[in-house]
Design a protein around this motif. Structure first.
Motif, PDB file in Angstrom:
ATOM      1  N   THR A  84       0.832  -1.204   0.000  1.00  0.00           N
ATOM      2  CA  THR A  84       0.000   0.000   0.000  1.00  0.00           C
ATOM      3  C   THR A  84       0.865   1.251   0.000  1.00  0.00           C
ATOM      4  N   ARG A  85       1.991   1.193   0.674  1.00  0.00           N
ATOM      5  CA  ARG A  85       2.913   2.335   0.677  1.00  0.00           C
ATOM      6  C   ARG A  85       3.404   2.613  -0.747  1.00  0.00           C
ATOM      7  N   ALA A  86       3.643   1.548  -1.517  1.00  0.00           N
ATOM      8  CA  ALA A  86       4.100   1.702  -2.897  1.00  0.00           C
ATOM      9  C   ALA A  86       3.006   2.275  -3.781  1.00  0.00           C
ATOM     10  N   GLU A  87       1.756   1.891  -3.528  1.00  0.00           N
ATOM     11  CA  GLU A  87       0.609   2.377  -4.306  1.00  0.00           C
ATOM     12  C   GLU A  87      -0.565   2.614  -3.375  1.00  0.00           C
ATOM     13  N   GLY A  89      -4.015   3.384  -1.864  1.00  0.00           N
ATOM     14  CA  GLY A  89      -5.366   3.420  -2.406  1.00  0.00           C
ATOM     15  C   GLY A  89      -6.248   4.329  -1.575  1.00  0.00           C
ATOM     16  N   ASP A  90      -7.552   4.133  -1.697  1.00  0.00           N
ATOM     17  CA  ASP A  90      -8.517   4.961  -0.968  1.00  0.00           C
ATOM     18  C   ASP A  90      -8.913   4.350   0.372  1.00  0.00           C
ATOM     19  N   ASP A  91      -8.229   3.300   0.778  1.00  0.00           N
ATOM     20  CA  ASP A  91      -8.546   2.629   2.041  1.00  0.00           C
ATOM     21  C   ASP A  91      -7.883   3.367   3.208  1.00  0.00           C
ATOM     22  N   LEU A  92      -8.146   2.918   4.415  1.00  0.00           N
ATOM     23  CA  LEU A  92      -7.630   3.575   5.616  1.00  0.00           C
ATOM     24  C   LEU A  92      -6.103   3.596   5.646  1.00  0.00           C
ATOM     25  N   ILE A  93      -5.477   2.480   5.309  1.00  0.00           N
ATOM     26  CA  ILE A  93      -4.015   2.440   5.337  1.00  0.00           C
ATOM     27  C   ILE A  93      -3.438   3.425   4.320  1.00  0.00           C
ATOM     28  N   GLY A  94      -3.999   3.461   3.130  1.00  0.00           N
ATOM     29  CA  GLY A  94      -3.545   4.412   2.119  1.00  0.00           C
ATOM     30  C   GLY A  94      -3.715   5.842   2.577  1.00  0.00           C
ATOM     31  N   MET A  95      -4.824   6.143   3.244  1.00  0.00           N
ATOM     32  CA  MET A  95      -5.056   7.499   3.743  1.00  0.00           C
ATOM     33  C   MET A  95      -4.027   7.874   4.807  1.00  0.00           C
ATOM     34  N   VAL A  96      -3.714   6.943   5.702  1.00  0.00           N
ATOM     35  CA  VAL A  96      -2.730   7.210   6.748  1.00  0.00           C
ATOM     36  C   VAL A  96      -1.345   7.438   6.126  1.00  0.00           C
ATOM     37  N   ILE A  97      -1.012   6.627   5.130  1.00  0.00           N
ATOM     38  CA  ILE A  97       0.280   6.789   4.455  1.00  0.00           C
ATOM     39  C   ILE A  97       0.353   8.151   3.776  1.00  0.00           C
ATOM     40  N   ARG A  98      -0.691   8.526   3.043  1.00  0.00           N
ATOM     41  CA  ARG A  98      -0.684   9.829   2.370  1.00  0.00           C
ATOM     42  C   ARG A  98      -0.621  10.969   3.376  1.00  0.00           C
ATOM     43  N   GLU A  99      -1.320  10.842   4.466  1.00  0.00           N
ATOM     44  CA  GLU A  99      -1.295  11.880   5.518  1.00  0.00           C
ATOM     45  C   GLU A  99       0.109  12.012   6.088  1.00  0.00           C
ATOM     46  N   GLY A 100       0.767  10.871   6.339  1.00  0.00           N
ATOM     47  CA  GLY A 100       2.139  10.891   6.865  1.00  0.00           C
ATOM     48  C   GLY A 100       3.107  11.517   5.880  1.00  0.00           C
ATOM     49  N   GLU A 101       2.925  11.223   4.594  1.00  0.00           N
ATOM     50  CA  GLU A 101       3.789  11.808   3.583  1.00  0.00           C
ATOM     51  C   GLU A 101       3.553  13.308   3.478  1.00  0.00           C
ATOM     52  N   GLY A 102       2.303  13.722   3.672  1.00  0.00           N
ATOM     53  CA  GLY A 102       1.980  15.137   3.634  1.00  0.00           C
ATOM     54  C   GLY A 102       2.622  15.913   4.765  1.00  0.00           C
ATOM     55  N   ARG A 103       2.934  15.204   5.816  1.00  0.00           N
ATOM     56  CA  ARG A 103       3.580  15.842   6.979  1.00  0.00           C
ATOM     57  C   ARG A 103       5.081  15.568   7.003  1.00  0.00           C
ATOM     58  N   GLY A 104       5.564  14.934   5.925  1.00  0.00           N
ATOM     59  CA  GLY A 104       6.991  14.656   5.842  1.00  0.00           C
ATOM     60  C   GLY A 104       7.442  13.406   6.563  1.00  0.00           C
ATOM     61  N   ARG A 105       6.468  12.521   6.897  1.00  0.00           N
ATOM     62  CA  ARG A 105       6.822  11.275   7.616  1.00  0.00           C
ATOM     63  C   ARG A 105       6.342  10.058   6.859  1.00  0.00           C
ATOM     64  N   GLY A 106       6.639   9.901   5.595  1.00  0.00           N
ATOM     65  CA  GLY A 106       6.164   8.786   4.779  1.00  0.00           C
ATOM     66  C   GLY A 106       6.829   7.558   5.108  1.00  0.00           C
TER      67      GLY A 106
END
Length: 106
Positions: A84-87, A89-106
């Motif tokens: 999921t980190r590599a791609e 999606g719209d699921d909870l894990i994908g949202m958490v990953i995108r949020e972390g990347e948005g804050r500089g913690r991917g």
């Protein structure tokens, strides 16, 4: 959630046997919903059902079997999170990953 419940009820109806609501709806519904929320593919729902049963049923499984289920689950989820980190999606894990990347913690 309603679609998943309807699918499970339809499956019970197609079986041609009297419906067992606990086995056919009560247990699988939350497992299927959790799988959807986490972005787990439908083909892996049976594995999640087994793991959930092993985690919750203290009389059916030995400590060794429960430990093996935990190890399998942890290995599966680690791989699922990495995929999921590599791609994301719209699921909870994908949202958490995108949020972390948005804050500089991917």
């Amino acid at each position: 959630m309603a679609r998943i419940a309807e699918d499970l009820v339809d499956d019970m109806g197609r079986s041609g046997r009297p419906a067992d609501l606990k086995a056919g709806l009560g247990f699988p519904l939350p497992v299927h919903v959790i799988c959807d929320i986490l972005g787990v593919p439908g083909v892996d729902r049976d594995r999640f059902s087994h793991w959930s049963d092993a985690f919750l049923n203290v009389s059916r499984y030995t400590g060794v079997q429960t430990g093996a289920a935990y190890a399998e689950f942890a290995e599966y989820m680690s791989a699922h999170i990495a995929a999921t980190r590599a791609e994301p999606g719209d699921d909870l894990i994908g949202m958490v990953i995108r949020e972390g990347e948005g804050r500089g913690r991917g």
